[in-house]
Design an enzyme around this catalytic site. Structure first.
Site, PDB file in Angstrom:
ATOM      1  CG  MET A 167     -53.520  54.765 -60.777  1.00  0.00           C
ATOM      2  SD  MET A 167     -52.727  56.343 -60.376  1.00  0.00           S
ATOM      3  CE  MET A 167     -51.051  56.019 -60.972  1.00  0.00           C
ATOM      4  CB  CYS A 184     -61.244  48.358 -59.308  1.00  0.00           C
ATOM      5  SG  CYS A 184     -61.911  49.877 -60.025  1.00  0.00           S
TER       6      CYS A 184
END
Length: 498
Positions: free
Chosen positions: A24, A121
């Site tokens: 993250m 992503c």
């Protein structure tokens, strides 16, 4: 002809029956990774780091923090790790180039447990340049990157993808990925256009897990499926995966990894802050992570204090951790001082043929900048003098001290070496300092106003006089010339065409 599967190197890192902290951005730094391991995570991924930036980094052993740092040219720490997580941390990179990916993997492979390529992503910072989810539409490039990494490094290689609009296309892709020899595939059960509010497609992850023989790590269940620790196993069973990866559920409260149940958020925040202080985490990274934990409490008095905090001390004041802050910073300062003394003692023993004096150029220039004419520096004076004496160009050798990442340069002129005993904040300042030591030793001017003028200063004055005289047309032309010259003089040496 059947395609041969590449054999994956043996590693202690296993992806069967594991729970992982997902990669993250701005969250997966060292404090959060260590906290997740403390609470029971088996594997922790760092935040996605772009290959071009990492390729420029140098590996530095930080003796004060007891970490390994990968430091960018502008002195920013891009990736920091420590012995505690060495067998658990997976380095995730953003890449679209096999050779760049391999260079970065080789740089970090001895300090991590595995290498992962981000192929899922959907954010622009990741997809531009063909990275992240953009790779999903280029399976040939995916294969080249993964095969290059599997062949080129000794650690396991994995990748993280999102599902494609078609189940058949998704299965074909993961089977092709499997043949490259990767150790595992993490699958986020949403398409690249879908967001957390869209339901996770557990059925697609399950079909993928059934289609390959390597471990599949299920991801994407935080919003719908995983609220407490027992939900992790239920999500794994629903997806048929070998392992589960948690992102937002762990970001909100990393104690979700605890089999005995979550801890009060106040306790989790306190433990996170202690790691952030101990490992000198970037202040605004710490602040971001704490804001994610507080969530709806951000409007509370404590949340407002956090929002206005500009330093780790102010963050600690908001969470009643000032004593820990004082004790830890004092400990780290003492370590730093001890390391400085040790390095100073080592300096006394090395290079006895070097002429030294205690000089620091940054203090002289920054505090009395008007003492130097524009564009005149000690390095330029030394170069001008060397040319006038028909000597070889001065050669600068610069080293960096690991404990504080300060620099010191040694200049060689006419087979003699000169340097300062002081350390500087940047390579450029260190070179100027070394030039001053040489100039003072030789009794030469170093460029300060009021010193005996050299041909260099006279030359500059003649140029300025020429630029200010003549007709309007010639003045305009000389102005263009001056702008061009000033641009070159202000351009870093590495950017000047050769």
């Amino acid at each position: 002809m059947k395609e041969e599967m590449i054999k994956q190197p043996v590693s202690r890192l296993c992806f069967h029956s594991k729970v992982a902290l997902a990669p993250m951005v701005r969250v997966g730094t060292l404090p959060m990774r260590l906290l997740a391991l403390d609470y029971g995570a088996d594997i922790v991924y760092c935040e996605e780091l772009i290959d071009i930036k990492m390729q420029q980094c140098r590996r530095v052993i930080n003796e004060v923090l007891e970490t390994v740092d990968f430091v960018a040219p502008e002195e920013r720490v891009m990736f920091r790790t420590c012995e505690r997580e060495k067998d658990h941390v997976v380095f995730q990179m953003g890449t679209a180039d096999p050779e760049r990916a391999l260079a970065v993997a080789k740089l970090v492979e001895n300090d991590v447990a595995a290498i992962d390529v981000n192929m899922g992503c959907p954010k622009e910072y990741s997809t531009k340049g063909g990275m992240g989810a953009a790779l999903l539409s280029d399976p040939d490039r995916i294969e080249r990157i993964l095969r290059t990494l599997v062949k080129g490094v000794s650690k396991p290689v994995t990748c993280k993808i999102r599902i494609l609009p078609s189940l058949e296309d998704t299965i074909r892709l993961v089977q092709r990925i499997e043949r490259t020899g990767v150790a595992a595939i993490a699958v986020h059960g949403r398409q690249k256009e879908e967001r957390p509010q869209h339901p996770v497609h557990c059925d697609v992850i399950k079909a993928v897990a059934e289609a390959v023989s390597i471990p599949v790590i299920a991801n994407g269940g935080s919003q719908d499926c995983i609220k407490v620790h027992s939900d992790i196993e239920a999500f794994r069973a629903a997806t048929g995966a070998s392992a589960v990866m948690l992102a937002r559920a762990a970001m909100w409260n990393p104690s979700i990894f605890r089999r005995d149940g979550p801890l009060p958020l106040e306790q989790v925040i306190g433990e996170y802050i202690r790691y952030a202080i101990r490992y000198d985490n970037h202040t605004f990274n710490t602040k971001y992570c704490l804001c994610q934990m507080l969530r709806e409490k951000l409007e509370s008095p404590q949340g407002k204090k956090l929002h206005s905090a500009q330093s780790h001390r102010e963050i600690c004041e908001a969470f009643d951790s000032v004593e820990y802050y004082k004790e830890t910073t004092a400990m780290l300062e003492a370590r730093s001082a001890a390391e400085a003394r040790r390095h100073h003692a080592d300096d006394q023993l090395e290079d006895t043929d070097v002429t030294t004096m205690t000089v620091r150029f940054d203090r002289q220039v920054q505090e009395t900048l008007r003492d130097y004419p524009p564009q005149i520096t000690p390095k330029m004076f030394l170069l001008e003098w060397s040319r006038s004496e028909q000597l070889p160009q001065p050669v600068y050798e610069t080293v960096q001290r690991p404990l504080d990442r300060f620099f010191r340069s040694t200049v060689t002129v006419a087979n003699k070496k000169y340097r300062s005993t002081a350390w500087d904040k940047s390579k450029k300042l260190a070179e100027q300092t070394a030039a001053i030591v040489c100039l003072r030793t030789l009794g030469l001017p170093e460029g300060r106003i009021g010193e005996e003028e050299s041909n260099l200063v006279k030359k500059r004055k003649r140029e300025e006089k020429t630029e200010c005289s003549g007709s309007a047309d010639s003045a305009e032309e000389s102005g263009h010339a001056a702008n061009k010259r000033n641009h070159v003089l202000s351009t870093p040496e590495s950017e000047v065409p050769r």
